[in-house]
Design an enzyme around this catalytic site. Structure first.
Site, PDB file in Angstrom:
ATOM      1  N   MET A  93       0.875  -1.266   0.110  1.00 22.94           N
ATOM      2  CA  MET A  93      -0.080   0.070  -0.007  1.00 22.94           C
ATOM      3  C   MET A  93       0.895   1.175   0.029  1.00 22.94           C
ATOM      4  O   MET A  93       0.209   2.497   0.254  1.00 22.94           O
ATOM      5  CB  MET A  93      -0.947   0.114   1.208  1.00 22.94           C
ATOM      6  CG  MET A  93      -1.877  -1.169   1.437  1.00 22.94           C
ATOM      7  SD  MET A  93      -2.602  -1.380  -0.172  1.00 22.94           S
ATOM      8  CE  MET A  93      -4.079  -0.348  -0.160  1.00 22.94           C
ATOM      9  N   ASN A 110       2.340  -6.435  -9.944  1.00 19.97           N
ATOM     10  CA  ASN A 110       1.361  -5.872  -9.165  1.00 19.97           C
ATOM     11  C   ASN A 110       0.141  -6.658  -9.454  1.00 19.97           C
ATOM     12  O   ASN A 110      -0.104  -6.848 -10.535  1.00 19.97           O
ATOM     13  CB  ASN A 110       0.893  -4.512  -9.236  1.00 19.97           C
ATOM     14  CG  ASN A 110       0.098  -3.968  -8.384  1.00 19.97           C
ATOM     15  OD1 ASN A 110       0.131  -4.288  -7.019  1.00 19.97           O
ATOM     16  ND2 ASN A 110      -0.822  -3.299  -8.412  1.00 19.97           N
ATOM     17  N   HIS A 112      -3.809  -6.466  -9.012  1.00 16.50           N
ATOM     18  CA  HIS A 112      -4.967  -5.449  -8.980  1.00 16.50           C
ATOM     19  C   HIS A 112      -6.324  -6.072  -8.799  1.00 16.50           C
ATOM     20  O   HIS A 112      -6.701  -6.691  -9.743  1.00 16.50           O
ATOM     21  CB  HIS A 112      -4.858  -4.342 -10.009  1.00 16.50           C
ATOM     22  CG  HIS A 112      -5.913  -3.132  -9.693  1.00 16.50           C
ATOM     23  ND1 HIS A 112      -5.931  -2.313  -8.533  1.00 16.50           N
ATOM     24  CD2 HIS A 112      -7.041  -3.049 -10.177  1.00 16.50           C
ATOM     25  CE1 HIS A 112      -6.942  -1.388  -8.534  1.00 16.50           C
ATOM     26  NE2 HIS A 112      -7.589  -1.782  -9.431  1.00 16.50           N
TER      27      HIS A 112
HETATM   28  C1  GRF Z   1      -5.808  -8.024  -2.170  1.00 16.40           C
HETATM   29  O1  GRF Z   1      -7.314  -7.861  -2.276  1.00 16.40           O
HETATM   30  C2  GRF Z   1      -5.234  -7.531  -3.512  1.00 16.40           C
HETATM   31  O2  GRF Z   1      -5.888  -7.485  -4.689  1.00 16.40           O
HETATM   32  C3  GRF Z   1      -5.095  -6.013  -3.048  1.00 16.40           C
HETATM   33  O3  GRF Z   1      -4.744  -6.057  -1.982  1.00 16.40           O
HETATM   34  C4  GRF Z   1      -5.131  -7.321  -1.241  1.00 16.40           C
HETATM   35  C5  GRF Z   1      -4.101  -7.869  -0.611  1.00 16.40           C
HETATM   36  O4  GRF Z   1      -4.570  -8.806  -0.064  1.00 16.40           O
HETATM   37  N1  GRF Z   1      -3.887  -5.512  -4.042  1.00 16.40           N
HETATM   38  P1  GRF Z   1      -3.404  -9.899   0.911  1.00 16.40           P
HETATM   39  O5  GRF Z   1      -2.349  -9.004   1.852  1.00 16.40           O
HETATM   40  O6  GRF Z   1      -2.780 -10.570  -0.327  1.00 16.40           O
HETATM   41  O7  GRF Z   1      -4.109 -10.962   1.452  1.00 16.40           O
END
Ligand code: GRF
Length: 211
Positions: A93, A110, A112
């Site tokens: 993030m 990445n 998404h």
């Molecule tokens: C997932 O929904 C992904 O699509 C988004 O962030 C979330 C990550 O979940 N980028 P995790 O940490 O892999 O469980």
């Protein structure tokens, strides 16, 4: 063929990281090796998943390093230390500037949680993506793995997988289905695809070097 050295960047639960770790264990990822899991906060459960799998971890926080430049410099130092060739953003993030992404052209991917170009770009992350999809009334959504460049969610698309929206879906239910049916499948597949391309290129380069 030498395995491509992979770093996975996480911020949260790490279910996508877990899918990558399981894929490496099962041989679905055979051209790469996860050598580092980096989180931007020390409470990310992804770190536990890495430790359980015996993968080295690192925590680099924006607050600790004090500026975006210092934050990215510390990450770059770790990538050098571990000889990383491919970076996988799995629910990471933090913003990464063009100064950072330009150092790894076509070497950062990445995941998404939508079918880009729908529901992507600034402000579209996590549950917000699924809230927007439900608000729009799409019948199909899904997930996308793409290369990372300076445009948020703007890099070349590598793989996508569609997922049906069910009547009465909540954002949470839809998010779970997109993870189970799409994210956890296409991220390992894309990781193997790119890791293999890098390994083959590396082999060719060595071959030319040794001629
Ligand atoms: C997932 O929904 C992904 O699509 C988004 O962030 C979330 C990550 O979940 N980028 P995790 O940490 O892999 O469980």
């Amino acid at each position: 063929m030498k395995k491509t050295k992979i770093a996975v960047f996480c911020s949260g639960g790490g279910t996508n990281l877990q899918a990558l770790l399981d894929a490496e264990k099962s041989g679905a990822i055979e051209s790469g090796k996860i050598c580092l899991v980096l989180a931007n906060n020390s409470s990310a459960y992804a770190l536990e998943r890495a430790k359980n799998a015996g993968v080295p971890t690192a925590v680099v926080t924006r607050r600790q390093t004090g500026s975006q430049e210092a934050f990215e410099a510390e990450i770059l130092r770790l990538l050098q230390e571990y000889g990383i060739e491919l970076i996988v953003l799995a629910g990471f993030m933090s913003i990464l500037s063009e100064n950072f992404t330009s150092k790894y052209p076509k070497r950062i991917i990445n995941i998404h949680p939508s079918l880009i170009p729908s529901f992507c770009g600034k402000g579209f992350y996590g549950l917000h993506v699924h809230e927007a999809a439900l608000a729009y009334g799409v019948k199909v959504t899904g997930a996308t793995v793409h290369f990372v460049n300076e445009i948020p969610d703007g890099g070349q698309i590598i793989l996508q997988k569609a997922v049906k929206v069910h009547k009465g879906d909540t954002p949470e239910k839809l998010q779970r289905r997109v993870m189970e049916q799409a994210e956890w499948k296409i991220l390992p597949a894309a990781c193997e695809k790119v890791a293999r391309e890098i390994a083959i290129k590396g082999e060719k380069y060595e071959h030319i070097q040794n001629q």
